[in-house]
Design an enzyme around this catalytic site. Structure first.
Site, short mmCIF file in Angstrom:
data_model
loop_
_atom_site.label_atom_id
_atom_site.label_comp_id
_atom_site.label_asym_id
_atom_site.label_seq_id
_atom_site.Cartn_x
_atom_site.Cartn_y
_atom_site.Cartn_z
N ILE A 36 0.82 -1.14 -0.01
CA ILE A 36 0.08 -0.10 -0.02
C ILE A 36 0.82 1.26 0.11
O ILE A 36 0.39 2.46 -0.24
CB ILE A 36 -1.13 0.14 1.24
CG1 ILE A 36 -0.17 -0.08 2.56
CG2 ILE A 36 -2.17 -1.13 1.19
CD1 ILE A 36 -1.15 0.11 3.84
N ALA A 59 -1.13 -2.79 8.20
CA ALA A 59 -0.32 -1.81 9.27
C ALA A 59 0.99 -2.52 9.69
O ALA A 59 1.19 -3.68 9.73
CB ALA A 59 -0.92 -1.52 10.39
N THR A 61 2.55 -3.09 13.00
CA THR A 61 1.83 -3.30 14.18
C THR A 61 2.74 -3.49 15.39
O THR A 61 2.47 -3.52 16.64
CB THR A 61 0.83 -4.34 14.40
OG1 THR A 61 1.36 -5.64 14.03
CG2 THR A 61 -0.49 -4.22 13.30
N THR A 100 -6.20 2.19 16.61
CA THR A 100 -5.73 1.69 17.66
C THR A 100 -6.01 2.47 18.87
O THR A 100 -6.23 3.70 18.85
CB THR A 100 -4.31 1.35 17.68
OG1 THR A 100 -3.62 0.81 18.89
CG2 THR A 100 -3.40 2.60 17.35
N ASP A 101 -6.05 1.68 20.16
CA ASP A 101 -6.12 2.28 21.39
C ASP A 101 -4.75 3.23 21.69
O ASP A 101 -4.87 4.33 22.66
CB ASP A 101 -6.15 1.44 22.64
CG ASP A 101 -4.96 0.46 22.68
OD1 ASP A 101 -4.61 -0.09 21.55
OD2 ASP A 101 -4.63 -0.12 23.69
N TYR A 124 4.38 4.49 16.73
CA TYR A 124 3.40 3.97 16.17
C TYR A 124 1.91 4.49 16.41
O TYR A 124 1.24 4.54 15.54
CB TYR A 124 3.36 2.34 16.98
CG TYR A 124 2.04 1.60 16.70
CD1 TYR A 124 1.57 0.98 15.40
CD2 TYR A 124 0.81 1.28 17.74
CE1 TYR A 124 0.81 0.27 15.31
CE2 TYR A 124 -0.15 0.72 17.68
CZ TYR A 124 -0.48 0.08 16.26
OH TYR A 124 -1.49 -0.57 16.07
N LYS A 128 -0.46 6.03 13.33
CA LYS A 128 -1.95 5.47 13.35
C LYS A 128 -2.81 6.67 13.34
O LYS A 128 -3.85 6.53 12.50
CB LYS A 128 -2.29 4.51 14.31
CG LYS A 128 -1.28 3.23 14.15
CD LYS A 128 -1.88 2.21 13.26
CE LYS A 128 -3.08 1.97 13.06
NZ LYS A 128 -3.61 0.88 11.89
N TRP A 149 -4.93 -4.60 22.00
CA TRP A 149 -4.38 -5.82 22.73
C TRP A 149 -5.26 -6.81 22.12
O TRP A 149 -5.83 -7.95 22.69
CB TRP A 149 -4.62 -5.66 24.14
CG TRP A 149 -3.66 -4.91 24.94
CD1 TRP A 149 -2.98 -3.77 24.29
CD2 TRP A 149 -3.57 -5.03 26.20
NE1 TRP A 149 -2.24 -3.05 25.36
CE2 TRP A 149 -2.51 -3.86 26.68
CE3 TRP A 149 -3.91 -5.67 27.43
CZ2 TRP A 149 -2.04 -3.56 27.99
CZ3 TRP A 149 -3.53 -5.41 28.55
CH2 TRP A 149 -2.51 -4.15 28.91
#
Ligand SMILES: NC(=O)c1ccc[n+]([C@@H]2O[C@H](COP(=O)([O-])OP(=O)(O)OC[C@H]3O[C@@H](n4cnc5c(N)ncnc54)[C@H](OP(=O)(O)O)[C@@H]3O)[C@@H](O)[C@H]2O)c1
Length: 281
Positions: A36, A59, A61, A100-101, A124, A128, A149
């Protein structure tokens, strides 16, 4: 519906595929099928496939890898997302993008809602968040899903590290000042199926309900397996890693619950089902 999944070979993408394929025509792409980071790659895939919906699970990760390889992290997690969003805009495709959190700084001390302000503390999280911003600025028809998680069958993760450590009688390192919402990829994928079948739009948190520290997660795995282990409890400051993690990044599925469609089970129940499925094999 015709659905195209970027990063469909990963932990979450695999279960999204499994769950959506029964009622839809789904095509999965790995990084080899479609890298991508170059606009023409996702652009041509979308031009040829003409899906109704694109789902982006692609991604980098590995949080520490992102810290060490910042350019590559931005290329995939931000520019790659921009490329998919441009293609979706030009061909009228709805995008469901996974985030993501770790976009949050972890200072809140109670679960983050979709209305809280992101403030990432590591590369990260920054990449994101940049991906989210591209989606929001390029598209009108999008859903951003933040989860946390993840554990599931596709690849190794913290839960498997603990299970293997218990099995092989190895020391398990558990960080006590890292708290979030452990989430089963199957449950997240089921909830995504409901979203895919709706006309919804905007940002959604999708995590199993409740939260715990890494230490409590290890304790729960030991309880389910009825085994003890050699656990070394540390603080983040004693756990040398390239990337700092947010202290508390638990997610509240607030948007889903406001709409009355939050079907996510609790994390303990999810963990029990995952371990049962894994050990019954
Ligand atoms: N894992 C977690 O705990 C967690 C927590 C919160 C949010 N998330 C988010 O959830 C999403 C899915 O995560 P995951 O854990 O399922 O990911 P994963 O298992 O690490 O898989 C990543 C996927 O991205 C693909 N990919 C990597 N680089 C790419 C590139 N340059 N071009 C195209 N595809 C590329 C990989 O393809 P190959 O198979 O070919 O390498 C793979 O399919 C991500 O957006 C992640 O940020 C994950």
């Amino acid at each position: 519906m015709k659905i195209l999944i970027f990063g469909g070979t990963g932990l979450l993408g695999t279960d999204i595929y499994e769950i959506l394929k029964t009622e839809n025509q789904v095509r999965v792409l790995s990084s080899a099928d479609c890298n991508i980071i170059k606009l023409e790659n996702p652009y041509n895939k979308i031009k040829i496939e003409r899906p109704d919906i694109a789902i982006n699970c692609a991604a980098i990760t590995d949080v520490d890898k992102c810290e060490k390889e910042e350019d590559n992290a931005y290329k995939v997690n931000a520019i790659g997302v921009k490329n998919i969003a441009i293609a979706c805009r030009d061909f009228g495709v709805k995008l469901i993008h996974i985030s993501t959190d770790y976009v949050f700084d972890g200072e809140k001390r109670e679960p983050y809602t979709e209305f809280d302000k992101p403030n990432p503390v590591n590369i990260y999280g920054k990449t994101k968040l940049a991906g989210e911003e591209f989606v929001k600025s390029i598209l009108n028809n999008y859903i951003i899903i933040r989860t946390a998680w993840i554990f599931g069958k596709r690849r190794k993760h913290f839960v498997d590290y603990v299970i293997n450590g218990i099995k092989n009688n190895e020391e398990i390192i558990a960080v006590k000042d890292m708290v979030s919402s452990p989430s089963y990829s199957v449950d997240v994928a089921e909830q995504i199926k409901n979203i895919v079948n709706s006309h919804e739009s905007g940002i959604f948190h999708i995590a199993n309900k409740g939260y715990c520290s890494r230490v409590e997660l290890v304790e729960e795995i030991m309880r389910i397996l009825k085994k003890t282990a050699n656990v070394r409890i540390v603080n983040q400051s004693q756990w040398e890693r390239p990337a700092r993690r947010p202290y508390f990044s638990a997610l509240k599925n607030y948007h889903l619950s406001l709409l009355g469609i939050d079907n996510m089970p609790g994390w303990r129940d999810a963990l029990k089902r995952y371990i049962r499925a894994k050990t019954e094999k």
